[in-house]
Motif scaffolding. Structure first.
Motif, PDB file in Angstrom:
ATOM      1  N   ARG A 426     -10.213 -23.001  -1.137  1.00  0.00           N
ATOM      2  CA  ARG A 426      -9.066 -23.925  -2.208  1.00  0.00           C
ATOM      3  C   ARG A 426      -8.077 -23.541  -2.224  1.00  0.00           C
ATOM      4  O   ARG A 426      -7.530 -22.690  -2.379  1.00  0.00           O
ATOM      5  CB  ARG A 426     -10.369 -23.052  -3.313  1.00  0.00           C
ATOM      6  N   PHE A 427      -6.800 -24.538  -2.707  1.00  0.00           N
ATOM      7  CA  PHE A 427      -6.010 -24.306  -3.421  1.00  0.00           C
ATOM      8  C   PHE A 427      -5.526 -24.443  -4.622  1.00  0.00           C
ATOM      9  O   PHE A 427      -5.962 -25.572  -4.994  1.00  0.00           O
ATOM     10  CB  PHE A 427      -4.992 -25.781  -2.651  1.00  0.00           C
ATOM     11  N   GLN A 428      -4.821 -23.935  -5.094  1.00  0.00           N
ATOM     12  CA  GLN A 428      -4.533 -23.424  -6.288  1.00  0.00           C
ATOM     13  C   GLN A 428      -2.933 -24.274  -6.701  1.00  0.00           C
ATOM     14  O   GLN A 428      -2.243 -23.792  -6.212  1.00  0.00           O
ATOM     15  CB  GLN A 428      -4.332 -23.055  -7.147  1.00  0.00           C
ATOM     16  N   PRO A 429      -2.683 -24.971  -7.317  1.00  0.00           N
ATOM     17  CA  PRO A 429      -1.815 -25.508  -7.599  1.00  0.00           C
ATOM     18  C   PRO A 429      -0.458 -25.095  -7.401  1.00  0.00           C
ATOM     19  O   PRO A 429      -0.907 -24.006  -8.727  1.00  0.00           O
ATOM     20  CB  PRO A 429      -1.655 -26.901  -8.627  1.00  0.00           C
ATOM     21  N   GLN A 430       1.349 -24.769  -8.090  1.00  0.00           N
ATOM     22  CA  GLN A 430       2.214 -24.236  -8.076  1.00  0.00           C
ATOM     23  C   GLN A 430       2.908 -25.751  -8.470  1.00  0.00           C
ATOM     24  O   GLN A 430       3.305 -25.875  -8.445  1.00  0.00           O
ATOM     25  CB  GLN A 430       2.459 -23.900  -7.133  1.00  0.00           C
ATOM     26  N   VAL A 431       3.122 -24.777 -10.329  1.00  0.00           N
ATOM     27  CA  VAL A 431       4.360 -26.461 -10.829  1.00  0.00           C
ATOM     28  C   VAL A 431       5.472 -25.865 -11.504  1.00  0.00           C
ATOM     29  O   VAL A 431       5.404 -24.345 -11.791  1.00  0.00           O
ATOM     30  CB  VAL A 431       3.113 -26.772 -12.100  1.00  0.00           C
ATOM     31  N   ALA A 432       6.354 -26.718 -11.085  1.00  0.00           N
ATOM     32  CA  ALA A 432       8.016 -26.752 -11.509  1.00  0.00           C
ATOM     33  C   ALA A 432       7.523 -26.727 -13.196  1.00  0.00           C
ATOM     34  O   ALA A 432       6.830 -27.736 -13.917  1.00  0.00           O
ATOM     35  CB  ALA A 432       8.912 -27.479 -11.133  1.00  0.00           C
ATOM     36  N   VAL A 433       7.835 -25.445 -13.590  1.00  0.00           N
ATOM     37  CA  VAL A 433       7.858 -25.143 -15.228  1.00  0.00           C
ATOM     38  C   VAL A 433       9.179 -26.696 -15.630  1.00  0.00           C
ATOM     39  O   VAL A 433       9.012 -26.940 -16.988  1.00  0.00           O
ATOM     40  CB  VAL A 433       8.409 -24.586 -15.781  1.00  0.00           C
ATOM     41  N   THR A 648     -10.240 -28.550  -3.977  1.00  0.00           N
ATOM     42  CA  THR A 648     -10.555 -28.756  -2.316  1.00  0.00           C
ATOM     43  C   THR A 648      -9.801 -29.329  -2.631  1.00  0.00           C
ATOM     44  O   THR A 648      -8.781 -30.277  -2.970  1.00  0.00           O
ATOM     45  CB  THR A 648     -12.264 -29.783  -2.382  1.00  0.00           C
ATOM     46  N   VAL A 649      -9.030 -29.602  -0.434  1.00  0.00           N
ATOM     47  CA  VAL A 649      -8.286 -31.105  -0.176  1.00  0.00           C
ATOM     48  C   VAL A 649      -8.506 -32.827  -1.129  1.00  0.00           C
ATOM     49  O   VAL A 649      -7.383 -32.831  -1.921  1.00  0.00           O
ATOM     50  CB  VAL A 649      -8.159 -31.046   1.467  1.00  0.00           C
ATOM     51  N   ASN A 650      -9.621 -33.037  -1.112  1.00  0.00           N
ATOM     52  CA  ASN A 650      -9.877 -33.910  -1.987  1.00  0.00           C
ATOM     53  C   ASN A 650      -9.366 -34.020  -2.925  1.00  0.00           C
ATOM     54  O   ASN A 650      -8.785 -34.903  -3.927  1.00  0.00           O
ATOM     55  CB  ASN A 650     -10.969 -34.162  -1.856  1.00  0.00           C
ATOM     56  N   GLU A 651     -10.088 -32.746  -4.296  1.00  0.00           N
ATOM     57  CA  GLU A 651      -9.758 -32.878  -5.282  1.00  0.00           C
ATOM     58  C   GLU A 651      -7.948 -32.234  -5.945  1.00  0.00           C
ATOM     59  O   GLU A 651      -7.227 -33.623  -6.454  1.00  0.00           O
ATOM     60  CB  GLU A 651      -9.835 -31.405  -6.189  1.00  0.00           C
ATOM     61  N   LEU A 652      -7.559 -32.029  -4.679  1.00  0.00           N
ATOM     62  CA  LEU A 652      -6.218 -31.457  -5.012  1.00  0.00           C
ATOM     63  C   LEU A 652      -5.122 -32.825  -4.844  1.00  0.00           C
ATOM     64  O   LEU A 652      -4.292 -33.353  -4.978  1.00  0.00           O
ATOM     65  CB  LEU A 652      -5.290 -30.720  -3.940  1.00  0.00           C
ATOM     66  N   ALA A 653      -5.730 -33.777  -3.391  1.00  0.00           N
ATOM     67  CA  ALA A 653      -4.555 -34.598  -3.109  1.00  0.00           C
ATOM     68  C   ALA A 653      -5.302 -36.291  -4.866  1.00  0.00           C
ATOM     69  O   ALA A 653      -3.923 -36.622  -4.948  1.00  0.00           O
ATOM     70  CB  ALA A 653      -4.862 -35.865  -2.160  1.00  0.00           C
TER      71      ALA A 653
END
Length: 660
Positions: A426-433, A648-653
């Motif tokens: 699973r891939f958890q997003p990292q976001v610019a504040v 998942t990759v699809n959810e991340l996309a």
């Protein structure tokens, strides 16, 4: 198979004869190191028939890897000593530095050389050269081994797409002409093809030497040792006959010095009747039935054989030669002593629990089991029945902390799960504040268990640690993440990928080279890769960690210290390590919305990191209030459920598409 690449015989003695290796945990890795240095390798994971296998290999050098398995290593050296002496071989033992005090036992058992770990690849290769020179001086060319005259083997040349077989194998298989590679592989029976596919997969992933077992018509059970010539790409296969092993006979031999339950009761009865003191230790292997169910009766017999040897030897070490060991039934062992003082009895209880906690090797698998152990001293006037009842009650009260059946069961099942593709990412997003843009992701492992559903990374890696598979799992996850990220759609082509590195990786002397090879082989750019290492993974040797991270950073990767602020926090890490990011642990992140004192601590960490030129990533951000306070303190990036759970990759996309 006679046109092998020429080797410089003078500076590299002994390379015209194979090396025999026995490694209970790192067979393929050691074999690959030796193969890469030009040796033909016959490698094994099991001690069964080890003397016969050494003789059949025709090896001039035997290597016993006793790291993390001292008792098994000593048993192997003793088993090999006769053949080593008779054939003028060298016997090189690998030990952990913590076990260096036991080198005298290895010398007495028959070892001729040793090397202490941690070691570098060059040190291991040079130790092999010294051992080969010793064998050359002591034994000359050594004895002529009949089995090697009729060697079974084949070689595949990818440049010519041709297969050559030895005369003995051609005769055995009834071949009148050179077969195709497909025909050679088809000779493996259907039941063994999964093992074949796994071995070929390891070669495709860059492993230079590996092995698998299968049935071969006319030869019975064999081990096929596969080795890739890095220069030519040729695949060499040496086929080693195993023959039939009478597991029952092996157990009877191993238990020859171990009494049965009736014998133990008689021994105790004589002493108690005479009024002499006595003490007993009772040990029961956990989940022994699971081994019989998962691997079969022969595997269970093998575990009993190893367990009985460990218990008997430990009893002698801690309670003296007059102590007796008895198998009471199933996987239950009793140790009895006439003159054990309380300290010796405590030491015996502790040491027996320790040696039975070590994983057991079953074929190509590692089965961790653990044990419950209890000890009591006989009370005045107590009879045998009362004494055994009391120690059984003490055993029933043991909690066996850290060896719960759930985790043990997962550990036994993990290797199959890795081969079956049940470990997912699973891939958890990292976001610019500042902008709210998704700039990267952290790869997180999940186990899609057939019966238990999804299992998280913490439990997964705990099971791997129990199974002795921490290094294998870490590599599996890292390579899986790189392969998937290399295939991301164009919309995600700017995202950074963060992968985790464990303490086992840090301790691996050639990890940087291996890791960078995996990165380049995947096609994922180094410039978009971040390596994350937890504080706990740095504890063992901060110098090694610093060198590793510096190599990765110089190669183009970025480096982050993960979970900062937990357990082992030290400013020394920030001063000594080449870092790009500091990741604040989720507990600190959530504290920022607490008291003023909590906020001051978080502010201090962020200010310190930024003063050192490090970007700050906050983990576990769940609320808008937390994000707002972190932004005020100067945190640049965050990850957590406020943006998204691991996807998942699809959810991340889909999420990346929506955010744009």
């Amino acid at each position: 198979m006679t046109d092998r690449a020429p080797t410089a015989a003078a500076p590299n003695p002994g390379r015209d004869r194979p090396i025999f290796m026995l490694s209970f945990r790192q067979r393929d890795e050691l074999a690959a190191l030796a193969a890469g240095a030009g040796w033909q390798v016959v490698a094994a994971r099991r001690i069964d028939g080890v003397e016969r296998r050494l003789i059949a290999s025709g090896a001039a050098v035997a290597v016993v890897d006793a790291r993390g398995a001292v008792e098994d290593g000593l048993a192997a050296v003793r088993a090999l000593a006769g053949a080593v002496g008779a054939n003028g071989c060298a016997l090189l033992v690998l030990v952990s530095r913590n076990d260096a005090a036991r080198l005298g036992e290895f010398y007495d058992a028959g070892a001729t050389q040793f090397l202490a770990s941690p070691m570098r690849e060059a040190e291991f290769v040079q130790a092999l050269r010294f051992a080969a020179r010793h064998a050359e001086r002591v034994g000359g060319e050594g004895a002529v081994v009949p089995e090697m005259v009729e060697a079974l083997g084949w070689r595949y040349d990818p440049a010519l797409d041709s297969v050559q077989v030895t005369p003995a194998l051609a005769s055995l298989l009834g071949l009148s002409e050179a077969p195709s590679l497909r025909a050679m592989l088809r000779r493996v029976e259907a039941d063994d093809r999964q093992a074949l596919r796994a071995a070929l997969g390891r070669l495709r992933e860059g492993v230079q030497a590996t092995a698998f077992a299968h049935e071969l018509a006319g030869a019975g059970r064999v081990v096929e040792h596969l080795q890739v010539d890095a220069r030519t790409g040729r695949v060499h296969a040496l086929i080693e006959r195993l023959g039939l092993v009478d597991a029952g006979a092996a157990v009877r031999e191993a238990l020859a010095g171990v009494r049965d339950a009736a014998g133990a009761r008689r021994w105790l009865q004589r002493r108690l009747s005479d009024g002499r003191p006595a003490a007993v230790v009772l040990a029961v292997l956990n989940r022994f039935d699971l081994v019989n169910t998962a691997y079969g009766r022969a595997a269970g017999d093998m575990v009993l054989r190893t367990a009985s040897a460990r218990v008997a030897e430990t009893a002698r070490e801690t309670l003296g030669k007059r102590a007796i060991t008895a198998r009471m039934g199933g996987a239950e062992f009793l140790i009895a002593s006439e003159d054990a003082d309380p300290d010796a009895l405590d030491a015996a209880e502790s040491r027996i629990a320790e040696v039975l906690a070590r994983p057991f090797v079953i074929g190509d698998e590692i089965a961790p089991m653990g044990a419950r152990v209890a000890a009591v001293r006989a009370a005045p006037g107590e009879d045998v029945a009362a004494l055994l009842k009391r120690v059984s009650e003490a055993l029933a009260g043991e909690t066996s902390e850290g060896t719960g059946p759930s985790l043990d069961g997962l550990a036994v099942d993990l290797r199959r799960a890795m081969d079956a593709g049940e470990i997912e990412l699973r891939f958890q997003p990292q976001v610019a504040v500042a902008t709210g843009a998704i700039v990267g992701v952290e790869a997180l492992a999940r186990w899609r268990h057939r019966g238990l559903g999804e299992i998280g990374a913490e439990t997964l890696f705990a099971a791997a640690e129990r199974a002795g598979l921490a290094l294998a799992l870490s590599e599996h996850v890292q390579r899986l993440a790189l392969a998937q990220a290399a295939r991301w759609p164009a919309a995600m082509s700017a995202l950074r990928l963060a992968v985790n590195v464990t303490s086992a990786d840090v301790a691996r002397s050639n990890f940087a080279d291996l890791f960078l090879d995996w990165v380049d082989g995947s096609g994922f750019p180094r410039s978009r890769l971040t390596v994350e290492i937890t504080e706990g993974g740095l504890i063992a040797d901060i110098g090694d960690a610093s060198r590793l991270l510096a190599e990765l950073r110089t190669a183009g990767c970025r480096v982050a210290i993960d979970d900062f602020g937990t357990g082992y926090s030290s400013l020394a890490y920030l001063k000594a390590l080449p870092l790009d990011y500091l990741k604040i642990d989720r507990k600190l992140t959530q504290d920022i919305a607490g008291s003023v004192r909590d906020r001051v601590v978080v502010r201090g960490v962020i200010d310190m990191a930024r003063s050192l030129g490090l970007a700050v990533v906050a983990e576990g951000v769940e609320t808008a209030e937390q994000l707002e306070l972190l932004a005020k303190e100067g945190c640049q990036f965050y990850q957590g459920f406020l943006c998204a759970e691991p996807l998942t990759v699809n959810e991340l996309a889909a999420l990346v598409g929506e955010s744009r």
